[in-house]
Structures are given as structure tokens and as C-alpha cells.
Design a protein around this motif. Structure first.
Motif, PDB file in Angstrom:
ATOM      1  N   ALA A 176      28.399   1.452  57.720  1.00  0.00           N
ATOM      2  CA  ALA A 176      27.512   2.095  56.739  1.00  0.00           C
ATOM      3  C   ALA A 176      28.124   3.459  56.471  1.00  0.00           C
ATOM      4  O   ALA A 176      28.952   3.924  57.269  1.00  0.00           O
ATOM      5  CB  ALA A 176      26.093   2.213  57.285  1.00  0.00           C
ATOM      6  N   PRO A 177      27.789   4.111  55.365  1.00  0.00           N
ATOM      7  CA  PRO A 177      28.388   5.409  55.073  1.00  0.00           C
ATOM      8  C   PRO A 177      28.250   6.388  56.240  1.00  0.00           C
ATOM      9  O   PRO A 177      27.140   6.717  56.670  1.00  0.00           O
ATOM     10  CB  PRO A 177      27.614   5.893  53.846  1.00  0.00           C
ATOM     11  N   GLY A 178      29.384   6.807  56.776  1.00  0.00           N
ATOM     12  CA  GLY A 178      29.380   7.762  57.873  1.00  0.00           C
ATOM     13  C   GLY A 178      29.182   7.162  59.246  1.00  0.00           C
ATOM     14  O   GLY A 178      29.213   7.887  60.239  1.00  0.00           O
TER      15      GLY A 178
ATOM     16  N   LYS B 234      18.989   5.734  56.262  1.00  0.00           N
ATOM     17  CA  LYS B 234      20.073   5.239  55.426  1.00  0.00           C
ATOM     18  C   LYS B 234      20.233   6.130  54.201  1.00  0.00           C
ATOM     19  O   LYS B 234      19.272   6.664  53.673  1.00  0.00           O
ATOM     20  CB  LYS B 234      19.799   3.801  54.982  1.00  0.00           C
ATOM     21  N   ARG B 235      21.468   6.263  53.727  1.00  0.00           N
ATOM     22  CA  ARG B 235      21.720   7.045  52.515  1.00  0.00           C
ATOM     23  C   ARG B 235      21.469   6.219  51.262  1.00  0.00           C
ATOM     24  O   ARG B 235      21.160   6.762  50.216  1.00  0.00           O
ATOM     25  CB  ARG B 235      23.167   7.553  52.527  1.00  0.00           C
ATOM     26  N   GLU B 236      21.648   4.886  51.355  1.00  0.00           N
ATOM     27  CA  GLU B 236      21.426   4.056  50.183  1.00  0.00           C
ATOM     28  C   GLU B 236      19.943   3.826  49.965  1.00  0.00           C
ATOM     29  O   GLU B 236      19.214   3.575  50.908  1.00  0.00           O
ATOM     30  CB  GLU B 236      22.107   2.688  50.335  1.00  0.00           C
TER      31      GLU B 236
ATOM     32  N   ASP C 143      28.356  13.194  59.383  1.00  0.00           N
ATOM     33  CA  ASP C 143      27.455  13.674  58.340  1.00  0.00           C
ATOM     34  C   ASP C 143      28.004  15.016  57.879  1.00  0.00           C
ATOM     35  O   ASP C 143      27.817  16.032  58.544  1.00  0.00           O
ATOM     36  CB  ASP C 143      26.036  13.814  58.891  1.00  0.00           C
TER      37      ASP C 143
ATOM     38  N   HIS D 197      30.673   4.637  61.961  1.00  0.00           N
ATOM     39  CA  HIS D 197      31.906   3.931  62.297  1.00  0.00           C
ATOM     40  C   HIS D 197      31.746   3.230  63.643  1.00  0.00           C
ATOM     41  O   HIS D 197      31.511   3.882  64.668  1.00  0.00           O
ATOM     42  CB  HIS D 197      33.075   4.906  62.352  1.00  0.00           C
TER      43      HIS D 197
ATOM     44  N   GLU E 297      33.835   0.969  59.179  1.00  0.00           N
ATOM     45  CA  GLU E 297      32.683   1.734  58.678  1.00  0.00           C
ATOM     46  C   GLU E 297      31.592   0.749  58.273  1.00  0.00           C
ATOM     47  O   GLU E 297      31.680   0.094  57.244  1.00  0.00           O
ATOM     48  CB  GLU E 297      33.084   2.622  57.506  1.00  0.00           C
TER      49      GLU E 297
END
Length: 248
Positions: free
Chosen positions: A18-20, A182-184, A36, A22, A16
Motif C-alpha cells: 500500500a502507499p508507504g 488508508k490514503r486511498e 510517511d 513496504h 509496497e
């Protein structure tokens, strides 16, 4: 779920980044799964011989292949489209690509080295190894994704990750990369490409008339987003290009 396929273990090959997001390192090519919420999409699908690995990687993540909302293709070469026809025919998965690449993905056009070009270089050890490599990966059994369709911005926005397609012609006429928010808060976007495996390194593009790769200048992920990105890829060959043809 831990599954092994002919010695290939997704537990060791799926990461992974980054979040989500892969990254899956296949035996001969790579692909990416973007999740997502409950939905997910695939970006590229390896060689035809990678099909069982693609399925195993999804099940390792707790996903069912039939539930894929779409399979996005960066371009129409066999090391990216290997499972596209299977997903389309077996699960009804929409196979999407850029309009400029549609004829290539559907098998109506070819944008790759010719048999004559390959054979004329087969005496070179590296090229000979590459020939053996692609045959073992099932390249000769490749089938076009005849039901593929061209994406548009609205279709992409409705998919997990809300990808934005970025045209990077040269490797093929309709070659693309996908950019995701990006989520961050610290990072504005993640850009998925077919250029290099290494996060943080410049994108590579291929010389249009040979099978080696050259460096390309870093560019922002899209017009309104900053250049700070995380780079992933579906390729890992990075070599200096000495080809006499004009670089694209």
C-alpha cells in the motif's frame, strides 16, 4: 540502491503493499517498513541473524537505519525482536511495544515454548527442521531490548502512519496488531499483523502452548473503522492445529 546480502536480494523481497507500506520477506522471518513523508518506522525486526537484511532493506528504500523514528514490536518472540537491541544501542531508536508485552521484550519474562517442550517433540521431522531453522537464524544469540518502553496512544499518533494498536492476546499476553488509515478513499484502513502473509485472508493466532497456528475470526480493525482491511504479516506458517491445549 541495489544491495545483496549473502544471496538475499532486497529488490526481490521488498514489496509496497500500500502507499508507504513496504512488506519485507526475510530469509526466516518478515518485517514491515511504514513511510510517511520523510519519516519512517519499522514493525518487527526478524531474527538476530536478519540484522544485515533489515539494514539492506532500509537502504534499498533509500532510508538510513539511524533515521528510524521508532521500532514497533508486535510481541516479544525472537523472530520479531532480533534487531531491536541493536537499533536501540546503535542508533538510539525508541523500541516500543504494548504495556502487557514490555516485560517479555525486556527479557524479564518468557512467553514461549520451553526447551523441554521442544526437545520432547524433536523426533518429529517438522519440529526438527524448525529447530535447525531457528538456530541458523541466530535465535541462540538473541538479546533482549532492555531499553524498550510501552507505547501510548499519543506516542503512536505522532509516528508515521499514525498507528492504532489493537490488542490480540493469545500468542503472547501482550500481542498486538497495528492499524493505519488508508490514503486511498476506497479503503479506510490497513491492518498489520503477525498472523498471515496473505492479503485479504483471516488473521491466524497461535495456540498458546504449541508452535502451530490456528485460524481466528476476522474482526474490524478498530471500533470506529469498517472491517474492510488489507492484511499483511510478519509470519508465513499456516497449518491446522491439532494441539490438545485450549486454543486462544
Amino acid at each position: 540502491m541495489r544491495q545483496k546480502t549473502n544471496g538475499w536480494d532486497p529488490a526481490k523481497r521488498v514489496s509496497e503493499q500500500a502507499p508507504g507500506v513496504h512488506f519485507v520477506e526475510g530469509p526466516a522471518s518478515n518485517w514491515i517498513v511504514v513511510r510517511d513523508g520523510p519519516g519512517f518506522i519499522l514493525i518487527d525486526s526478524g531474527y538476530p541473524g536478519d540484522r544485515h537484511h533489515v539494514l539492506a532493506s532500509l537502504r534499498h528504500l533509500g532510508l538510513e537505519p539511524a533515521d528510524a523514528l521508532a521500532l514497533l514490536l508486535t510481541h516479544g518472540h525472537v523472530d520479531h525482536t532480533g534487531s531491536a537491541a541493536f537499533f536501540s544501542e546503535s542508533y538510539g531508536t525508541p523500541v516500543l511495544c504494548a504495556a502487557g508485552e514490555l516485560a517479555h521484550v525486556q527479557g524479564k519474562e518468557k512467553h514461549q515454548v520451553t526447551l523441554g517442550q521442544v526437545l520432547s517433540r524433536a523426533w518429529r521431522p517438522r519440529v526438527f527442521r524448525w529447530i535447525v531453522h531457528v538456530i541458523k537464524a541466530g535465535a541462540l544469540a538473541a538479546r533482549p531490548a532492555t531499553q524498550a518502553t510501552a507505547w501510548d496512544a499519543a506516542t503512536l499518533r505522532a509516528l508515521p502512519g499514525r498507528p492504532v494498536a489493537i490488542s490480540v492476546p493469545g500468542h503472547t499476553p501482550g500481542n498486538t496488531q497495528s492499524c493505519f488509515r488508508k490514503r486511498e478513499p476506497s479503503r479506510s484502513a490497513i491492518r498489520l499483523s503477525a498472523g498471515t502473509r496473505s492479503a485479504g485472508s483471516p488473521v491466524r493466532k497461535c495456540c498458546i502452548r504449541c508452535i502451530t497456528q490456528i485460524r481466528a475470526r476476522r474482526s474490524p480493525p478498530c471500533e470506529t473503522w469498517p472491517a474492510s482491511t488489507l492484511w499483511l504479516s510478519c509470519r508465513d506458517m499456516v497449518r491446522p492445529c491439532a494441539c490438545r491445549w485450549t486454543k486462544q
